[in-house]
Structures are given as C-alpha cells and as structure tokens.
Design a protein around this motif. Structure first.
Motif, PDB file in Angstrom:
ATOM      1  N   ASP A  51      44.098  38.636  46.936  1.00  0.00           N
ATOM      2  CA  ASP A  51      42.906  39.094  47.643  1.00  0.00           C
ATOM      3  C   ASP A  51      41.679  38.375  47.078  1.00  0.00           C
ATOM      4  OD1 ASP A  51      40.732  40.488  48.715  1.00  0.00           O
ATOM      5  OD2 ASP A  51      41.399  42.447  48.009  1.00  0.00           O
ATOM      6  N   LEU A  52      40.904  37.728  47.948  1.00  0.00           N
ATOM      7  CA  LEU A  52      39.733  36.974  47.494  1.00  0.00           C
ATOM      8  C   LEU A  52      38.655  37.869  46.874  1.00  0.00           C
ATOM      9  CD1 LEU A  52      39.360  34.316  50.335  1.00  0.00           C
ATOM     10  CD2 LEU A  52      40.344  34.031  48.074  1.00  0.00           C
ATOM     11  N   PHE A  53      38.761  39.173  47.088  1.00  0.00           N
ATOM     12  CA  PHE A  53      37.807  40.108  46.479  1.00  0.00           C
ATOM     13  C   PHE A  53      38.327  40.698  45.169  1.00  0.00           C
ATOM     14  CE2 PHE A  53      36.495  40.289  51.001  1.00  0.00           C
ATOM     15  CZ  PHE A  53      35.183  39.872  50.833  1.00  0.00           C
ATOM     16  N   ASP A  54      39.470  40.212  44.673  1.00  0.00           N
ATOM     17  CA  ASP A  54      40.025  40.690  43.404  1.00  0.00           C
ATOM     18  C   ASP A  54      39.254  40.007  42.276  1.00  0.00           C
ATOM     19  OD1 ASP A  54      41.501  41.137  41.053  1.00  0.00           O
ATOM     20  OD2 ASP A  54      43.429  41.063  42.094  1.00  0.00           O
ATOM     21  N   GLU A  55      38.208  40.669  41.814  1.00  0.00           N
ATOM     22  CA  GLU A  55      37.294  40.074  40.824  1.00  0.00           C
ATOM     23  C   GLU A  55      37.955  39.838  39.470  1.00  0.00           C
ATOM     24  OE1 GLU A  55      34.317  38.702  41.407  1.00  0.00           O
ATOM     25  OE2 GLU A  55      34.734  39.201  43.506  1.00  0.00           O
ATOM     26  N   GLN A  56      38.868  40.722  39.057  1.00  0.00           N
ATOM     27  CA  GLN A  56      39.542  40.524  37.771  1.00  0.00           C
ATOM     28  C   GLN A  56      40.388  39.260  37.807  1.00  0.00           C
ATOM     29  OE1 GLN A  56      41.622  44.226  37.074  1.00  0.00           O
ATOM     30  NE2 GLN A  56      39.983  44.942  35.738  1.00  0.00           N
ATOM     31  N   PHE A  57      41.130  39.067  38.894  1.00  0.00           N
ATOM     32  CA  PHE A  57      41.944  37.859  39.004  1.00  0.00           C
ATOM     33  C   PHE A  57      41.046  36.622  39.057  1.00  0.00           C
ATOM     34  CE2 PHE A  57      44.283  34.483  41.030  1.00  0.00           C
ATOM     35  CZ  PHE A  57      45.517  34.552  40.413  1.00  0.00           C
ATOM     36  N   ARG A  58      39.977  36.694  39.844  1.00  0.00           N
ATOM     37  CA  ARG A  58      39.055  35.552  39.963  1.00  0.00           C
ATOM     38  C   ARG A  58      38.474  35.179  38.598  1.00  0.00           C
ATOM     39  NH1 ARG A  58      36.405  33.099  43.996  1.00  0.00           N
ATOM     40  NH2 ARG A  58      37.123  34.665  45.452  1.00  0.00           N
ATOM     41  N   ASP A  59      38.082  36.178  37.821  1.00  0.00           N
ATOM     42  CA  ASP A  59      37.529  35.906  36.485  1.00  0.00           C
ATOM     43  C   ASP A  59      38.566  35.203  35.603  1.00  0.00           C
ATOM     44  OD1 ASP A  59      35.109  37.060  37.207  1.00  0.00           O
ATOM     45  OD2 ASP A  59      35.502  38.961  36.174  1.00  0.00           O
ATOM     46  N   ARG A  60      39.804  35.695  35.625  1.00  0.00           N
ATOM     47  CA  ARG A  60      40.861  35.061  34.818  1.00  0.00           C
ATOM     48  C   ARG A  60      41.118  33.633  35.296  1.00  0.00           C
ATOM     49  NH1 ARG A  60      43.734  39.816  35.914  1.00  0.00           N
ATOM     50  NH2 ARG A  60      45.383  38.629  36.937  1.00  0.00           N
ATOM     51  N   LEU A  61      41.183  33.436  36.605  1.00  0.00           N
ATOM     52  CA  LEU A  61      41.427  32.102  37.154  1.00  0.00           C
ATOM     53  C   LEU A  61      40.294  31.143  36.788  1.00  0.00           C
ATOM     54  CD1 LEU A  61      43.202  30.256  38.901  1.00  0.00           C
ATOM     55  CD2 LEU A  61      41.936  31.107  40.908  1.00  0.00           C
ATOM     56  N   GLU A  62      39.065  31.595  36.898  1.00  0.00           N
ATOM     57  CA  GLU A  62      37.932  30.728  36.549  1.00  0.00           C
ATOM     58  C   GLU A  62      37.937  30.383  35.064  1.00  0.00           C
ATOM     59  OE1 GLU A  62      34.221  32.178  38.123  1.00  0.00           O
ATOM     60  OE2 GLU A  62      34.917  31.956  40.194  1.00  0.00           O
ATOM     61  N   ARG A  63      38.348  31.311  34.198  1.00  0.00           N
ATOM     62  CA  ARG A  63      38.472  30.993  32.760  1.00  0.00           C
ATOM     63  C   ARG A  63      39.507  29.890  32.551  1.00  0.00           C
ATOM     64  NH1 ARG A  63      37.838  36.466  31.975  1.00  0.00           N
ATOM     65  NH2 ARG A  63      40.068  36.836  31.718  1.00  0.00           N
ATOM     66  N   VAL A  64      40.649  30.019  33.237  1.00  0.00           N
ATOM     67  CA  VAL A  64      41.693  28.994  33.132  1.00  0.00           C
ATOM     68  C   VAL A  64      41.162  27.659  33.655  1.00  0.00           C
ATOM     69  CG1 VAL A  64      43.953  28.281  34.030  1.00  0.00           C
ATOM     70  CG2 VAL A  64      43.613  30.618  33.203  1.00  0.00           C
ATOM     71  N   PHE A  65      40.459  27.685  34.777  1.00  0.00           N
ATOM     72  CA  PHE A  65      39.898  26.451  35.346  1.00  0.00           C
ATOM     73  C   PHE A  65      38.879  25.811  34.403  1.00  0.00           C
ATOM     74  CE2 PHE A  65      40.545  27.204  40.217  1.00  0.00           C
ATOM     75  CZ  PHE A  65      41.891  26.958  40.068  1.00  0.00           C
TER      76      PHE A  65
END
Length: 160
Positions: A48-62
């Motif tokens: 889900d594009l609104f899953d902020e926890q996942f987005r934060d983790r993904l951006e840290r990895v990126f």
C-alpha cells in the motif's frame, strides 16, 4: 578520474504531481544515473503506497544503497520528494562526505495544477498511482517545507 565523470547525487524535491518521475527518467538517461523511486518499488511489491512505516524503511535502505553506489562511482537519483529540509541536509552532507556533487531539483508547481495532475494520472489508470484527494493534497502542502534560497545555495546545482 581521467576520462570519467565524478558521480552525482541528485535529489528530487516536490509534492505529488510536480513532475519528479518525468524529470527523474530524463535525467537517468542523460547523466546516466540509477533512479530509486519508492512509489514504483512499493507498487511492484504490492505494498500500500500509504504504508508509511514500510516507506520509511524502504527509503532508509535506498539511502544506504545510494551511498554505496556513489562510493563505486555510480550517479544516483533519489525520487523521494524530500519534503523536509532535514532530509535534504542529511543527504547533502552524506554525499559531500563522499566527495560527490550533490544536486537539488525542486519542482514548484501551483497547487491547483498539482491536484489536476494527480487526478489525471489516477483516472488514466497509471500503474502505481493511488487516488489523492484535494484535502489530502492540502495536508501534504501544509507539511511540505519548500527550500529557500539560503538552502538552495548549499547545493552544487539546483533547478529553480
């Protein structure tokens, strides 16, 4: 580095609908650079594009991956939006610590045009898009910290 260009870290800053992906794709070809776009990865992974926890983790990895790529000479485009000055400062400092050029491309678009664009791309069924209401865009605009000239001057290049 004789015959090779120094790697570049390119940060794309702007709200949804500002043209970050369009610019990122063009720059990726021209520079050339590897483009990292959380929205595309999340859509591909079925998150889900609104899953902020996942987005934060993904951006840290990126961010970590981008720095690793810069260390080996690969230019990178981070298509995160970079809504806060703290995020932009963090990546500028990290890139400079590696001795690479750090660019800021801020895409300032009038609010009504942003709303029109996000409505259009969703109604056209573009892959990886979600409906973003005018109310949500208003909240995003409230949270967004546009870079001022004092900040822009800290980058090696910035697109007005």
């Amino acid at each position: 580095m004789i015959g090779r260009r120094l790697p570049r870290l390119i940060l794309l800053c702007g709200l949804p609908g500002s043209g970050k992906t369009t610019l990122a794709k063009r720059l990726a070809s021209e520079v050339p650079a590897l483009r990292l776009c959380p929205d595309e990865w999340m859509a591909e992974l079925g998150v889900d594009l609104f899953d902020e926890q996942f987005r934060d983790r993904l951006e840290r990895v990126f961010r970590k991956h981008a720095l690793d790529l810069l260390r080996i000479g690969q230019s990178v485009i981070l298509e995160f939006g970079f809504w806060s000055r703290a995020e932009r400062d963090e990546m500028r400092v990290a890139g400079r610590a590696l001795g690479v050029s750090v660019e800021l491309h801020y895409l300032a678009v009038p609010f009504d045009e942003l709303v029109r664009r996000v409505d259009a791309r969703h109604s056209e069924g573009m892959v990886g898009t979600v409906p973003i209401t005018r109310e949500l865009m208003t909240e995003y605009q409230r949270l967004f910290q546009a870079p001022g000239q004092d900040e822009v001057d800290l980058f090696d290049y910035s697109q007005p």
